[in-house]
Design an enzyme around this catalytic site. Structure first.
Site, short mmCIF file in Angstrom:
data_model
loop_
_atom_site.label_atom_id
_atom_site.label_comp_id
_atom_site.label_asym_id
_atom_site.label_seq_id
_atom_site.Cartn_x
_atom_site.Cartn_y
_atom_site.Cartn_z
CB ALA A 21 3.44 25.49 11.82
CE1 TYR A 73 50.65 39.08 -22.21
CE2 TYR A 73 48.82 39.78 -23.56
CZ TYR A 73 50.06 39.79 -23.34
OH TYR A 73 50.90 40.23 -24.51
N GLY A 74 47.51 37.84 -16.96
CA GLY A 74 46.42 38.05 -15.74
C GLY A 74 44.98 38.25 -16.01
NE ARG A 129 40.28 50.29 -21.98
CZ ARG A 129 40.51 49.48 -23.05
NH1 ARG A 129 39.65 49.33 -23.95
NH2 ARG A 129 41.55 48.69 -22.80
CB THR A 187 54.20 43.54 -22.88
OG1 THR A 187 54.81 43.59 -24.17
CG2 THR A 187 52.69 43.45 -22.72
CG ASN A 192 5.89 16.66 13.73
OD1 ASN A 192 6.19 17.74 13.63
ND2 ASN A 192 5.18 15.83 13.01
C1 UD1 Z 1 49.65 42.81 -26.33
C2 UD1 Z 1 50.56 42.43 -27.44
C3 UD1 Z 1 49.85 42.32 -28.67
C4 UD1 Z 1 48.77 41.26 -28.55
C5 UD1 Z 1 47.79 41.43 -27.46
C6 UD1 Z 1 46.83 40.51 -27.08
C7 UD1 Z 1 52.68 43.78 -26.91
C8 UD1 Z 1 53.58 44.70 -27.11
N1 UD1 Z 1 51.57 43.50 -27.67
O1 UD1 Z 1 49.19 44.07 -26.84
O2 UD1 Z 1 50.81 41.68 -29.72
O3 UD1 Z 1 48.21 41.14 -29.74
O4 UD1 Z 1 48.56 42.01 -26.21
O5 UD1 Z 1 46.01 41.07 -26.18
O6 UD1 Z 1 53.08 42.93 -26.02
N2 UD1 Z 1 51.20 44.73 -18.90
C9 UD1 Z 1 51.87 44.83 -17.82
N3 UD1 Z 1 52.84 46.03 -17.59
C10 UD1 Z 1 52.94 46.97 -18.95
C11 UD1 Z 1 52.14 46.61 -19.93
C12 UD1 Z 1 51.30 45.58 -20.07
O7 UD1 Z 1 51.92 44.26 -16.90
O8 UD1 Z 1 53.89 47.61 -19.02
C13 UD1 Z 1 50.24 43.42 -19.02
C14 UD1 Z 1 48.84 44.12 -18.90
O9 UD1 Z 1 48.26 44.03 -17.48
C15 UD1 Z 1 48.22 42.71 -19.74
C16 UD1 Z 1 49.20 42.39 -20.62
O10 UD1 Z 1 50.31 42.82 -20.11
O11 UD1 Z 1 47.61 41.80 -18.74
C17 UD1 Z 1 49.04 43.08 -22.04
O12 UD1 Z 1 49.01 44.51 -21.94
P1 UD1 Z 1 48.18 45.22 -23.08
O13 UD1 Z 1 48.57 46.53 -22.77
O14 UD1 Z 1 46.82 44.78 -22.94
O15 UD1 Z 1 49.00 44.80 -24.58
P2 UD1 Z 1 48.29 45.13 -25.70
O16 UD1 Z 1 48.72 46.48 -26.10
O17 UD1 Z 1 46.74 44.64 -25.90
#
Ligand code: UD1
Ligand code: CA
Length: 454
Positions: free
Chosen positions: A378, A101-102, A16, A80, A375
């Site tokens: 100009a 988280y990055g 996005r 995650t 000096n």
């Molecule tokens: C996650 C949490 C949720 C929390 C929310 C906060 C889980 C299952 N859920 O949801 O409880 O409220 O964050 O923002 O953890 N990422 C990876 N690899 C993956 C999936 C994600 O590296 O396979 C990284 C993403 O780049 C991101 C972070 O993990 O930085 C969170 O992933 P995202 O998919 O945004 O999690 P949410 O579904 O928002």
């Protein structure tokens, strides 16, 4: 306390953002989001710093060549929990693991320290309470108030959906338990993913307390999924930085109209007018004033110097009590001693200018060494480039360069020399003499203008 490992999840594609730049490399406050998270992580002195990056994430690795990072690839994004599993080989079986988280760039070190402290040798979760918790995992607590599980938004029952306490995603777990818990995760949920959040219920089952720590401000846990959120967090960061400057005694004409994309160091009684941008490392010593609409990048401004509006300074050193601008441009390698004046439409590159010298109007100075109390009139130009090579111009102390002079480098103007206006100087101008290098003016008396025939 036992040692700390930190894992930063950064495998998300960031669809996005609609950008060819990986999401975690988008800058906030002039620094890639992931670099900011890593800076914060490092203040906790972890014994290991692991970044989980995604398929095609070579650009991420290349952007962050720091030797202390252990990279773990997650080729397919299966959730995650799966992401943390990819980091397992890099983690010890002792101590605690903190997950970040990055794409949550504004988390502060003090918050993480509180989270690690709350965990002890059990587990801790950074939580928040939101008016609109849609999209977040909900914190489920048992009758005695203890955290028992996290339920993802898409898996919530209507009752769970009404819970306003949410999971920020940042948590601390005992490293020794990770391998076992992660192996137990299943993906039979609404998103078909291995949820790290399911580890919470497993920890409780195994008799551990999961301590909840409320984040002090929601923006610390806010993530970036699109440019709208990136812009929102950029404004929050800028506002925080501006308030820190005000609290430290800097005068800001308007704290909503200053952008710091790097580090700004300052002395006492510094004042900054509206719409200034500071990039990289900038130092403003005591009593410095910066006019409206200036851009300063990697610049050191010594005490009591004044930068007038619309000036652009990069890689320059400005001496004490200098007066710069308006509309001045200092480029990399410009080094001004005390009390130098640089006026409007003057460009200075890779040149030293001695104390009290003045270059006030419409001038280009490049690859020059200028003494003190010189000096420069100009419209003077150091002709430093033949299309291939750059040459230096040397100007001694007390030289006076008349307006409109071309100094064809390599060339030397010895101390005390005076250059007549409009000269084209190609040879050494000797000390204390007047050098004139232009066609002599002649007048033809009795000359008649042509007259039109009617
Ligand atoms: C996650 C949490 C949720 C929390 C929310 C906060 C889980 C299952 N859920 O949801 O409880 O409220 O964050 O923002 O953890 N990422 C990876 N690899 C993956 C999936 C994600 O590296 O396979 C990284 C993403 O780049 C991101 C972070 O993990 O930085 C969170 O992933 P995202 O998919 O945004 O999690 P949410 O579904 O928002
Ligand atoms: Ca998210």
């Amino acid at each position: 306390m036992t040692d700390l490992s930190i894992v930063v999840l950064a495998a998300g594609k960031g669809k996005r953002m609609y950008s060819s730049l990986p999401k975690v490399l988008h800058p906030i406050g002039g620094r890639p989001m992931l670099a900011r998270v890593l800076d914060t992580a490092r203040t906790l002195s972890p014994s290991r710093l692991v970044v989980v990056y995604g398929h095609g994430g070579e650009a991420v690795r290349a952007a962050l060549p720091d030797a202390d990072i252990v990279w773990a690839e997650q080729a397919e994004q299966l959730g995650t929990g799966h992401a943390l599993k990819m980091a397992l080989p890099a983690l010890p079986e002792t101590g605690r693991t903190l997950v970040l988280y990055g794409d949550v760039p504004l988390i502060e070190a003090s918050t993480l320290e509180a989270l690690v402290a709350a965990a002890g040798d059990e587990a801790a979760l950074l939580t928040d309470v939101l008016d609109n918790p849609t999209g977040y995992g909900r914190i489920v607590r048992s009758a005695d108030g203890a955290i028992s599980a996290i339920v993802e938004d898409k898996d919530c029952t209507p009752d769970e959906r009404a819970i306003r306490e949410i999971n920020t995603g940042m948590l601390v777990l005992p490293s020794a338990r990770l391998a076992g818990w992660l192996a137990e995760l299943r993906n039979g949920n609404a998103q078909g993913e291995y949820y790290l959040t399911d580890v919470v219920a497993l920890a409780v089952r195994d008799g551990l307390t999961v301590h909840g720590v409320q984040v002090p401000a929601s923006w610390q846990a806010a993530g970036v999924n699109n440019k709208v959120q990136l812009a929102e967090l950029e404004r929050i960061l800028q506002q925080n930085q501006a308030h820190a400057l005000l609290e430290a005694g800097v005068t800001l004409a308007d704290p909503a109209r200053i952008d710091i994309r790097g580090r700004l160091e300052h002395g006492r009684d510094v004042s900054i007018d509206i719409n200034c941008v500071f990039e990289g490392d900038v130092v403003l010593e005591e009593g410095v004033s910066i006019g409206a609409n200036c851009v300063l990048k990697n610049v050191h401004v010594a005490a009591h110097a004044r930068i007038a509006p619309f000036s652009h300074l990069e890689g320059a050193k400005v001496g004490p009590a200098c007066r710069i601008g308006p509309y001045a441009r200092l480029r990399p390698g410009a080094q001004l001693a005390e009390g130098v004046h640089v006026g409007n439409f003057v460009e200075i590159k890779k040149s030293e200018i001695g104390a009290g010298s003045k270059v006030n109007h419409l001038t280009y100075i490049g690859d020059a060494s200028i003494g003190s109390h010189v000096n420069v009139g100009a419209g003077t130009v150091t002709c430093n480039y033949d299309g291939v090579n750059k040459f230096r111009t040397l100007i001694g102390d007390g030289v006076f360069v008349g307006s409109g002079s071309m100094l064809v480098a390599p060339v030397t103007l010895e101390a005390g020399a005076t250059i007549a206006a409009g000269s084209v100087i190609t040879k050494t101008a000797p000390a204390d003499a007047l050098t004139v290098a232009r066609a002599r003016q002649t007048s033809i008396v009795g000359w008649k203008r042509p007259v039109k025939k009617s």
